[in-house]
Design an enzyme around this catalytic site. Sequence first.
Site, PDB file in Angstrom:
ATOM      1  N   HIS A   1      -8.598  -5.963  16.304  1.00 19.08           N
ATOM      2  CA  HIS A   1      -9.660  -6.966  16.151  1.00 19.08           C
ATOM      3  C   HIS A   1      -9.241  -8.293  16.796  1.00 19.08           C
ATOM      4  O   HIS A   1     -10.034  -8.966  17.454  1.00 19.08           O
ATOM      5  CB  HIS A   1      -9.956  -7.205  14.673  1.00 19.08           C
ATOM      6  CG  HIS A   1     -10.562  -6.039  13.953  1.00 19.08           C
ATOM      7  ND1 HIS A   1     -11.832  -5.577  14.237  1.00 19.08           N
ATOM      8  CD2 HIS A   1     -10.079  -5.246  12.962  1.00 19.08           C
ATOM      9  CE1 HIS A   1     -12.105  -4.544  13.434  1.00 19.08           C
ATOM     10  NE2 HIS A   1     -11.072  -4.322  12.669  1.00 19.08           N
TER      11      HIS A   1
ATOM     12  N   HIS B   1      -3.323  -2.818   0.770  1.00 21.68           N
ATOM     13  CA  HIS B   1      -3.495  -3.396   2.107  1.00 21.68           C
ATOM     14  C   HIS B   1      -4.132  -4.770   1.917  1.00 21.68           C
ATOM     15  O   HIS B   1      -5.241  -4.873   1.387  1.00 21.68           O
ATOM     16  CB  HIS B   1      -4.407  -2.488   2.935  1.00 21.68           C
ATOM     17  CG  HIS B   1      -4.820  -3.033   4.270  1.00 21.68           C
ATOM     18  ND1 HIS B   1      -4.298  -2.555   5.461  1.00 21.68           N
ATOM     19  CD2 HIS B   1      -5.726  -3.983   4.618  1.00 21.68           C
ATOM     20  CE1 HIS B   1      -4.864  -3.200   6.480  1.00 21.68           C
ATOM     21  NE2 HIS B   1      -5.741  -4.069   5.996  1.00 21.68           N
TER      22      HIS B   1
ATOM     23  N   HIS C   1      -4.977  -8.988   3.282  1.00 22.25           N
ATOM     24  CA  HIS C   1      -5.141  -9.951   4.386  1.00 22.25           C
ATOM     25  C   HIS C   1      -4.730 -11.333   3.897  1.00 22.25           C
ATOM     26  O   HIS C   1      -4.791 -11.638   2.704  1.00 22.25           O
ATOM     27  CB  HIS C   1      -6.584  -9.940   4.900  1.00 22.25           C
ATOM     28  CG  HIS C   1      -6.859  -8.797   5.824  1.00 22.25           C
ATOM     29  ND1 HIS C   1      -6.766  -8.886   7.197  1.00 22.25           N
ATOM     30  CD2 HIS C   1      -7.170  -7.507   5.561  1.00 22.25           C
ATOM     31  CE1 HIS C   1      -7.029  -7.715   7.739  1.00 22.25           C
ATOM     32  NE2 HIS C   1      -7.285  -6.849   6.768  1.00 22.25           N
TER      33      HIS C   1
ATOM     34  N   TYR D   1     -15.556  -9.782   5.119  1.00 21.49           N
ATOM     35  CA  TYR D   1     -14.755  -8.805   5.871  1.00 21.49           C
ATOM     36  C   TYR D   1     -14.004  -9.502   7.011  1.00 21.49           C
ATOM     37  O   TYR D   1     -14.612 -10.165   7.863  1.00 21.49           O
ATOM     38  CB  TYR D   1     -15.722  -7.769   6.432  1.00 21.49           C
ATOM     39  CG  TYR D   1     -15.161  -6.451   6.871  1.00 21.49           C
ATOM     40  CD1 TYR D   1     -14.232  -5.773   6.109  1.00 21.49           C
ATOM     41  CD2 TYR D   1     -15.618  -5.862   8.033  1.00 21.49           C
ATOM     42  CE1 TYR D   1     -13.744  -4.538   6.508  1.00 21.49           C
ATOM     43  CE2 TYR D   1     -15.145  -4.629   8.449  1.00 21.49           C
ATOM     44  CZ  TYR D   1     -14.201  -3.981   7.682  1.00 21.49           C
ATOM     45  OH  TYR D   1     -13.719  -2.764   8.087  1.00 21.49           O
TER      46      TYR D   1
ATOM     47  N   SER E   1      -9.910  -6.324   2.078  1.00 22.54           N
ATOM     48  CA  SER E   1     -10.371  -6.522   3.461  1.00 22.54           C
ATOM     49  C   SER E   1     -10.692  -7.973   3.774  1.00 22.54           C
ATOM     50  O   SER E   1     -10.623  -8.401   4.932  1.00 22.54           O
ATOM     51  CB  SER E   1     -11.635  -5.689   3.710  1.00 22.54           C
ATOM     52  OG  SER E   1     -11.500  -4.392   3.232  1.00 22.54           O
TER      53      SER E   1
ATOM     54  N   ARG F   1      -3.767  -1.140  14.972  1.00 19.76           N
ATOM     55  CA  ARG F   1      -5.150  -0.820  14.573  1.00 19.76           C
ATOM     56  C   ARG F   1      -5.842  -2.103  14.091  1.00 19.76           C
ATOM     57  O   ARG F   1      -6.756  -2.598  14.730  1.00 19.76           O
ATOM     58  CB  ARG F   1      -5.170   0.270  13.493  1.00 19.76           C
ATOM     59  CG  ARG F   1      -6.553   0.901  13.282  1.00 19.76           C
ATOM     60  CD  ARG F   1      -7.464   0.047  12.420  1.00 19.76           C
ATOM     61  NE  ARG F   1      -6.877  -0.180  11.097  1.00 19.76           N
ATOM     62  CZ  ARG F   1      -7.369  -1.025  10.219  1.00 19.76           C
ATOM     63  NH1 ARG F   1      -8.447  -1.732  10.493  1.00 19.76           N
ATOM     64  NH2 ARG F   1      -6.773  -1.209   9.047  1.00 19.76           N
ATOM     65  N   ASP F   2      -5.363  -2.673  13.007  1.00 22.53           N
ATOM     66  CA  ASP F   2      -5.993  -3.882  12.467  1.00 22.53           C
ATOM     67  C   ASP F   2      -5.907  -5.032  13.467  1.00 22.53           C
ATOM     68  O   ASP F   2      -6.840  -5.834  13.622  1.00 22.53           O
ATOM     69  CB  ASP F   2      -5.297  -4.275  11.152  1.00 22.53           C
ATOM     70  CG  ASP F   2      -6.244  -4.954  10.169  1.00 22.53           C
ATOM     71  OD1 ASP F   2      -7.046  -5.782  10.621  1.00 22.53           O
ATOM     72  OD2 ASP F   2      -6.179  -4.662   8.961  1.00 22.53           O
TER      73      ASP F   2
END
Length: 335
Positions: free
Chosen positions: A19, A196, A198, A287, A169, A15-16
């Site tokens: 991108h 979650h 990054h 983001y 995010s 999913r992520d």
Amino acid sequence: MSNQTGIKITEVALRDGSHAVSHQYTVDQVTKTVGALNEARVPYIEVSHGDGLGGSSLQYGLSKTDEMKLIEAAVSAADFSKIAVLLLPGIGIIEDLKEAAKLGAKMARVATHVTEADISKQHIETAKELGMETVGFLMMSHMVSSEKLVEQAKLMESYGADTVYVVDSAGALLPHEVKERIRALRQALTVEIGFHGHNNLSLAMGNTLAAMEEGATRLDGSIRCLGAGAGNTQTEVLVTVLEKIGIPTGIDLYKIMDVAEDIVAPILPKPQEIGRDSLTMGYAGVYSSFLLHANRAAEKFSVDSRDILVELGERKIVGGQEDMIIDVAAELAKK
């Protein structure tokens, strides 16, 4: 930390990481990856467009393959792992959620901007009615205080969320900021807490461990770091670190390493690393999914992509405002 139990990992590369591959996943890639992750005993695997159900569009990027076909393929390849889907109210709709559940998805992660939890009520309640495990996903959690975060998380809990996530995010949070937020939620909520992260500031692993120390029991990772921006906490590394400090995840260490090396690495268009743009996103608090959009706008208008990202951060632009990336680039080009 060694007394921590009940840690469950959700793998988000399908999913992520959408991108990072411009939403070009194929049924074959999803089938092979999910099959291998399933064999490695990964409990949850998230599959959908990077911006969630309904995300395939000119605004967010068109998918190569209909996301429902990817979800169907994922479900057919997993007899142990549960397939999760992400939904952002307004991008995805209730009917998308129902279709995903009908195909066999078992978890719904309902994502909103960190100040907009109130728009998740219908979707969380519907997911519960469909018998799905339900997660409230508060994106861009670095943009508000812990008090505001608690207020929003309690809304999601009241709607029936089984877990509420602190979502970094932008990869902008520092470890002490993660601890403060997780601790505040732990003290205010009765449901599970997730994190979650990054890796834009190279802190995803440290932040994940910090979250766990404060009581987060649901942790996200993307295998081979295949996620937006500089990627997420790297799943196979997280499993290895937890194994080393004596915290069981139920995931087979060698097999998850093999999935990363043999199945996922060949999918990456280039190695996931912290480049100047992803580093700028962590610095500016932008983001992570804006990376490719900003790169394209910089090339089109012949401006420095870092200037675009810094300006987006100063304007506090959030997910759903991708059109502003072009506007900012055009304005910078006129200066």
